[in-house]
Each structure stands twice: as C-alpha cells, then as structure tokens.
Design an enzyme around this catalytic site. Structure first.
Site, PDB file in Angstrom:
ATOM      1  N   LYS A   1      18.464  47.467  -1.168  1.00  0.00           N
ATOM      2  CA  LYS A   1      19.025  48.767  -0.362  1.00  0.00           C
ATOM      3  C   LYS A   1      18.130  49.420   0.691  1.00  0.00           C
ATOM      4  CE  LYS A   1      23.553  48.778  -0.844  1.00  0.00           C
ATOM      5  NZ  LYS A   1      24.595  48.984  -0.074  1.00  0.00           N
TER       6      LYS A   1
ATOM      7  N   ASP B   1      27.422  54.180  -4.923  1.00  0.00           N
ATOM      8  CA  ASP B   1      27.917  53.811  -6.180  1.00  0.00           C
ATOM      9  C   ASP B   1      26.684  53.589  -7.087  1.00  0.00           C
ATOM     10  OD1 ASP B   1      30.547  53.077  -6.179  1.00  0.00           O
ATOM     11  OD2 ASP B   1      30.544  51.635  -4.722  1.00  0.00           O
TER      12      ASP B   1
HETATM   13  C1  LIG Z   1      23.966  45.355  -5.628  1.00  0.00           C
HETATM   14  C2  LIG Z   1      24.653  45.402  -4.593  1.00  0.00           C
HETATM   15  N1  LIG Z   1      25.151  44.148  -4.221  1.00  0.00           N
HETATM   16  C3  LIG Z   1      25.859  44.002  -3.095  1.00  0.00           C
HETATM   17  C4  LIG Z   1      26.299  45.058  -2.412  1.00  0.00           C
HETATM   18  C5  LIG Z   1      27.184  45.042  -1.209  1.00  0.00           C
HETATM   19  O1  LIG Z   1      26.584  45.505  -0.213  1.00  0.00           O
HETATM   20  P1  LIG Z   1      27.919  45.818   1.298  1.00  0.00           P
HETATM   21  O2  LIG Z   1      28.310  47.238   0.604  1.00  0.00           O
HETATM   22  O3  LIG Z   1      27.032  46.053   2.421  1.00  0.00           O
HETATM   23  O4  LIG Z   1      28.623  44.671   1.334  1.00  0.00           O
HETATM   24  C6  LIG Z   1      25.999  46.587  -3.019  1.00  0.00           C
HETATM   25  C7  LIG Z   1      26.444  47.448  -2.165  1.00  0.00           C
HETATM   26  O5  LIG Z   1      26.355  48.698  -2.849  1.00  0.00           O
HETATM   27  C8  LIG Z   1      25.150  46.415  -4.073  1.00  0.00           C
HETATM   28  O6  LIG Z   1      25.079  47.648  -4.436  1.00  0.00           O
END
Ligand SMILES: Cc1ncc(COP(=O)(O)O)c(C=O)c1O
Length: 402
Positions: free
Chosen positions: A86, A135
């Site tokens: 992130k 989240d």
């Molecule tokens: C660990 C993880 N993987 C994948 C995602 C998915 O990303 P996106 O919300 O851009 O689809 C998130 C989103 O919070 C995440 O925390």
C-alpha cells in the site's frame, strides 16, 4: 518445499470475461502519462528513505508440483516496514498531495520528496490532513506516509478490523475513527467528514476523492509492477498474472501497465477475489458495476470490498481476462505452504490470495485448459501483504512470524 504439504484444491468459481481486450483495447484515464509517468513515479519512490525493491521469489518447487513452467511471488511484506504494497499507492498519493499543496501555497516551482523530507516547507505541510477509510493496510500506509512527510492523518476503520491492526495504525501517529459498518460504510463516512473539515481523502472511490488523487494511487501501483517486471530474468515475460482485487485499483493498474508494456502480447490477467466479496466477478458477469451488500465476511480482510471503484471499472472491464473467487481455506493452505518453505515466506491472508488462486487453477484440468496454463507457463503472483496481523498469522500457520 515439503512435498507432503496440502496444496489448495478448494471449490472455486471462474468466469471468462467476454469483453476482455488486448492490443489497444484498454482505454481509460489509466493511460494518462503512459510508461514515462510510471517510470517517474518509481524514480520518486526510490528516493524515499529505506527504499529497497521487495523480493521476487522464484517458486520453482511449487511450479513443478503443479506443472507450471515458472511461478513467482512478489513479496510486498517487506515494503517500507509497513508490511504491504500500500505505500506504493496511498503513500505516493500523500507525497503528491503535499507537493501540490506546497507549490500552490508557496508558489514553489517544483517540490518533490527531497524538499518535503528535508522539512523545507514544514509550516505548510503540517497544516494538511490526509484521511482514508481502510480494512487495515491502506490506513497503515497513509499513516506511515503522513508521518514520513510531516502532515496529519485520520484513518476510518470498518467495524471488523482487528484491535491489533488499529493499534499499528495508531503507532504510526494517525488519529483513528472506528465506524460501525463495513468498508463501504467507512468510505462514505470519511467522504462526508472530510468534505466538512477540508481534508484530502486518499482513496480510489469516486464519492470520496479527487480523480487526481485516485490517479496518483494508480500510478504508484504501476510503479510496483514496473519494479516487479524489471526484476524478471532477462528475456522472461510473464504468460499469466494472478492479481488480488478489493476495490480494483491494484488489478486495474496491473492491466494498464501490462497493456502499456506489452500491448497485444500482454499476459493473461486473472482477477482474484474472496468468494464473499466478489464484486469484480459479479460486475464483470453483469457487464456493469454491481455492489455487494452485507458484512463481506472473509479472512482475507484486504479483499473485503463490496464495490469496484468507478475510477477503475472501465480498465477492469476491458482488462480482466478471467475472474476467479476462492474460499478462505485456499488462503489458509497457501499460507501454511509458504511458512513451511526453507527459508519460510510469511505472507498474510489477503496477501496469498493470488498465489492460492494460481495453485488452485493449475490443479484443476478445466481451469488449466480454459486459461491456457501449461508446463511452459510463466506465472506471476503478488504477495500483497506480509504477516500484518501477527496474532492471526500465528493462529493460522501454527507458527509465529519468521
Ligand atoms: C493485502 C491486500 N491485497 C490486495 C488488496 C486489494 O487492492 P485494491 O483494493 O486496490 O483492489 C488490498 C486492499 O486493501 C490489500 O490490503
């Protein structure tokens, strides 16, 4: 790899997208600035303190086990000490917000990370508040970036987010607001509060943020793919990429990057979701964005989003070759499998989803045939988070984080 380990073979759902296009077919603002803009985002991120490219693991043993040519896992657990991918998106967007604010308020011609990190405009930057709904991982990255660049962060949490994740966000210096609903409710609340308070919302959700900020997040994720592809051995191009989807930013960025980089020869892209939060699957099936209601219960907390971001929908709709949903047990088996490797690889619940899906698909004859997975396939997956909730990780794999 320990050959006696159970690899995931759960029930899963798979959808071929009839509108998937390649070779100039993906048209959206995702292309603004093209590869040079992505290259310049990566250049900027490389100048941040403690930057290291995250590892790209070559999982040869696993590839052989499931009869794939090559299988790789990008390990974002090591990103800036934040534990997930992130900072590449939210962190990059925070640095761009602050640079724009300095340029506007001080009339400075060009401000970048060097000036911000040196505290040259601390009086302006310290008056800025960035806010987001999360989240867990996105909030942690925004809090980290706010601390790194010197502004204030307010992070809104969905009700299911664990105490331990909340504590980590606070430890980066952010103010935390816990909401009573799911992720989408937190998104709506932060949008309302930020509008009244004059905060910048760092998100990819249309109601909450400016298109410019959403685009910066997108560019930052593009920089992640750029870094990953540059780590491949010379001459290796991926045939398939499995990528997780929450609100769709990461997946759409992968598609835009692949199209820019390889055009019509881009890899097959498989969008992976938790079965209880399959908004991309349902939207692609319907041909238009479909929102999913309810608590979106899944262990893969980062994927618990019920609505695709409108900013990324056109890209996702044209760039997703397949949508696949997996149950929590696939993630659990894959976490255990990685933890049992020598040396162990610690990837968290949402983080393993793309690898779990690749392993699942590779072992299912109809999925292999549909997606063209063979013993020559060169498959990329993304471990989007490490053990970001160490208590949950230890409970699942039966070991504490390596
Ligand atoms: C660990 C993880 N993987 C994948 C995602 C998915 O990303 P996106 O919300 O851009 O689809 C998130 C989103 O919070 C995440 O925390």
């Amino acid at each position: 790899m320990n050959g006696s380990l159970a690899l995931p073979r759960p029930t899963f759902s798979l959808l071929a997208n009839p509108r998937a296009r390649r070779g100039g077919g993906i048209r959206s603002e995702a292309f603004r600035g093209g590869l040079p803009a992505i290259d310049s985002a990566l250049h900027e991120i490389r100048s941040w303190p403690d930057y290291h490219p995250t590892p790209l693991h070559d999982l040869t043993g696993l590839a052989q086990h499931v009869q794939l040519g090559q299988l790789r896992l990008k390990d974002e657990g090591h990103r800036f000490g934040v534990g997930s991918f992130k900072p590449m998106g939210g962190g990059y967007a925070v640095s761009r917000i602050l640079a724009r604010e300095v340029m506007q308020v001080a009339g400075a011609a060009r401000t970048g990370p060097r000036e911000l990190l040196a505290g040259e405009f601390a009086d302006i930057v310290s008056r800025v508040t960035v806010a987001c709904a999360t989240d867990g991982n996105h909030g942690r990255a925004v809090a980290w970036a706010a601390r790194t660049f010197g502004c204030r962060a307010v992070v809104y949490l969905a009700s299911h987010v664990s105490e331990s994740r909340e504590e980590t966000i606070r430890s980066f210096g952010a103010d935390v607001v816990r909401t009573s609903g799911n992720h989408d409710d937190a998104v709506r609340q932060v949008a309302a509060d930020a509008g009244a308070a004059g905060w910048f919302v760092v998100s990819q959700t249309a109601s909450a943020t400016s298109p410019e900020i959403a685009h910066d997040i997108f560019l930052g994720y593009g920089a992640l793919f750029h870094e990953m592809v540059n780590q491949l051995p010379h001459g290796v191009t991926p045939s398939h990429v499995f990528v997780q989807c929450g609100v769709g930013g990461l997946a759409a960025s992968c598609m835009a990057y692949a199209e820019l980089r390889w055009g019509g020869d881009r890899p097959v892209i498989v969008v992976v979701e938790a079965e209880n939060a399959a908004c991309a699957f349902r939207s692609v099936a319907a041909g238009e964005p479909v929102a999913i209601e309810g608590d979106l219960a899944t262990l893969m907390g980062g994927l618990a989003a019920g609505e695709i971001s409108p900013h990324v929908w056109p890209t996702l709709d044209a760039g997703a070759d397949y949508c696949m949903t997996i149950p929590d047990e696939a993630a659990i088996d894959t976490m255990r499998c990685l933890a049992a490797m020598n040396p162990p690889i610690a990837i968290g619940e949402a983080g393993v989803a793309s690898l779990a899906a690749a392993l699942t698909a590779a072992q299912a004859p109809h999925a292999r045939e549909l997606m063209g997975l063979t013993g020559q396939s060169r498959v990329l997956t993304i471990g989007t988070e490490g053990a970001t909730d160490p208590g949950a990780y230890a409970e699942i794999v039966g070991l504490s984080c390596p």
